[in-house]
Design an enzyme around this catalytic site. Structure first.
Site, PDB file in Angstrom:
ATOM      1  N   GLU A 232      51.789  34.887  39.826  1.00  0.00           N
ATOM      2  CA  GLU A 232      50.394  35.132  40.204  1.00  0.00           C
ATOM      3  C   GLU A 232      49.696  33.786  40.027  1.00  0.00           C
ATOM      4  O   GLU A 232      49.433  33.358  38.905  1.00  0.00           O
ATOM      5  CB  GLU A 232      49.817  36.228  39.298  1.00  0.00           C
ATOM      6  CG  GLU A 232      48.605  36.901  39.893  1.00  0.00           C
ATOM      7  CD  GLU A 232      47.325  36.215  39.485  1.00  0.00           C
ATOM      8  OE1 GLU A 232      46.919  35.283  40.216  1.00  0.00           O
ATOM      9  OE2 GLU A 232      46.751  36.591  38.463  1.00  0.00           O
ATOM     10  N   CYS A 266      41.025  33.506  38.987  1.00  0.00           N
ATOM     11  CA  CYS A 266      41.824  33.264  40.204  1.00  0.00           C
ATOM     12  C   CYS A 266      41.270  34.054  41.372  1.00  0.00           C
ATOM     13  O   CYS A 266      41.379  33.638  42.515  1.00  0.00           O
ATOM     14  CB  CYS A 266      43.283  33.616  39.938  1.00  0.00           C
ATOM     15  SG  CYS A 266      43.486  35.254  39.256  1.00  0.00           S
TER      16      CYS A 266
HETATM   17  O1  LIG Z   1      42.361  34.968  36.973  1.00  0.00           O
HETATM   18  C1  LIG Z   1      42.792  35.940  37.573  1.00  0.00           C
HETATM   19  C2  LIG Z   1      42.678  37.365  37.147  1.00  0.00           C
HETATM   20  C3  LIG Z   1      41.323  37.890  37.280  1.00  0.00           C
HETATM   21  C4  LIG Z   1      41.282  39.377  37.101  1.00  0.00           C
HETATM   22  O2  LIG Z   1      42.301  40.015  36.894  1.00  0.00           O
HETATM   23  O3  LIG Z   1      40.195  39.943  37.204  1.00  0.00           O
END
Ligand SMILES: O=CCCC(=O)O
Length: 457
Positions: A232, A266
């Site tokens: 991810e 992200c």
């Molecule tokens: O940084 C990535 C994950 C953000 C989230 O799961 O809300």
């Protein structure tokens, strides 16, 4: 030695001694031994443990929230919310794991084969190495660990060194809930050790959340070792605003999506792509929302945006901001910075070829991109190496669903906040990675999908 530093005060929190070679060996042995017993438990015994972990997290959310805030700077409200999300995900998997992992019988009309019956069963793989980032120091770990452990695997966590306190706290939570020794262990190691771990026969698979560079390196080692990996990685999510959108709502959610966690997510809306006819009206609303943000001490409940997590990260976003300006973007906010405290920034006239369009921006920088029409908006959204999340704002839901299918991303949110949610798969395409976390898809990433075919003797 690893030192965690409070990004708001810049004071040292704690120094951690790295695990020695013998400590790492002991943990690997423990993981291997624990797997035999843990995987032999019934699914309902394992779900009971994880349900307990959920309750423990809820009972300790304030303490853990304060630790998250101290180590990486998000506001206490965000940090406590993160722990609550982990707790809710424990309950979600405890409620659904049995259905997700039930044997799946394959119907046969017996015209093309002799199988008396055949079915698929889902069995754990063993020790899974989780390499996790600092931005959601509990959530990123737990969204792997909860389904992974329920499925019967054991976990080895290599966390980011600036959140080693969180790493040990998560290990503590599992221990306090009675999970057998070795089922979940935190490794205090740095990047070079990862290759050794991945080469070790006792480590069966790896999951990584982090940068493209880290993902590429880990995936190549895992590939060489023929080990399953889930990646991810970053994102440069487009948020498309069409002419018929509810602009008030769209602007409010766009700014929340971009600025929450000080822009360090992200799946933040990193590129606002707006149909020309509503650009001015949308921009005014975005500026209004940005002006509502209150920066300051992340422990203070009136603060809505904390500092960035580290000075080098603040340096990176500042570089991208300056490079984008130098290429002709227009500044709409002051955008000053003091240490890790970076003011929210908004840039207009951003185009392909500029850093803030082409690269992932991991900080409080929002950019406005003009689109001639919906076709142009989709073209711009897809003009990215990344493909994690995305959003479309329009009141025409048929159109939104049609356009959503054209977006190259792991998810599209229509008139809503891009987010991860235990009920739906989470992950990306292109350089945003592969594999899925959460939901039924997530629990099935680290299992042997075993076919059992029964012939009449
Ligand atoms: O940084 C990535 C994950 C953000 C989230 O799961 O809300």
């Amino acid at each position: 030695m690893f030192t965690s530093i409070n990004p708001y005060s810049q004071k040292r929190i704690k120094t951690y001694r790295p695990d020695s070679t013998s400590a790492i060996e002991r943990k690997l042995k423990q993981a291997d031994r624990a797997f035999a017993d843990w995987s032999a438990l019934s699914l309902s015994e394992r779900t009971d443990y994880l349900r307990k972990v959920g309750q423990y997290l809820t009972a300790n959310k304030q303490r853990y929230g304060e630790l998250i805030t101290a180590e990486m700077g998000k506001t206490l409200k965000e940090a406590v919310g993160e722990v609550e999300k982990c707790a809710a995900t424990c309950t979600f998997y405890a409620d659904h794991a049995e259905a997700f992992l039930a044997d799946q019988s394959i119907q046969s009309d017996r015209t093309d084969g002799p199988a008396e019956k055949s079915f698929v069963t889902y069995q754990p793989l063993g020790a899974v190495l989780a390499i996790m980032p600092w931005n959601f120091p509990f959530w990123q770990v737990m969204r792997f660990a909860i389904p992974g452990l329920i499925a019967g695997n054991v976990g080895l966590l290599k966390h980011a060194p600036n959140v080693f306190g969180c790493s040990l706290a998560i290990e503590e939570a599992f221990r306090e809930c009675g999970l057998p020794t070795g089922v979940f262990q935190s490794l205090l190691v740095d990047v070079p050790v990862v290759e050794e771990l991945l080469k070790d026969k006792r480590v069966k698979a790896v999951t990584l959340t982090g940068s493209g560079r880290a993902g590429s390196s880990v995936a190549s080692i895992a590939g060489r070792e023929i080990k399953k990996s889930v990646l991810e990685l970053g994102g440069s999510d487009a948020l498309i605003v069409l002419a018929d959108a509810d602009l008030d709502k769209a602007a409010e959610v766009a700014v929340k999506s971009r600025m929450q966690n000080a822009g360090q997510s992200c799946i933040a809306a990193k590129r606002f792509i707006i149909e020309k006819s509503v650009k001015k009206a949308f921009t005014e609303r975005v500026l209004h929302q940005i002006n509502q943000i209150r920066q300051g001490d992340p422990l203070d409940e009136t603060t809505t945006m904390g500092p960035m997590a580290r000075l080098d990260l603040a340096d990176s976003i500042e570089r991208q901001y300056r490079q984008t300006l130098a290429k002709g973007a227009k500044r709409l906010t002051v955008g000053e910075r003091e240490g890790c405290n970076v003011q929210p920034m908004l840039l207009d006239n951003v185009k392909p070829g500029m850093a803030a369009f082409d690269e992932e921006t991991f900080g409080p920088l929002a950019v406005l991109i003009d689109a001639k029409d919906e076709t142009d908006a989709i073209r711009l959204a897809n003009q990215s190496d990344f493909g994690l999340g995305s959003a479309i704002w329009t009141q025409d839901l048929d159109k939104a669903e049609r356009l959503a299918r054209q977006i190259q991303a792991g998810s599209v949110f229509i008139n809503g906040l891009m987010r991860s949610d235990a009920r739906v798969p989470f992950g990306g395409i292109k350089t945003s990675g592969f594999g899925r976390e959460l939901s039924e898809a997530g629990i099935k990433e680290f299992v042997n999908m075993k076919t059992i075919w029964v012939d009449r003797s």
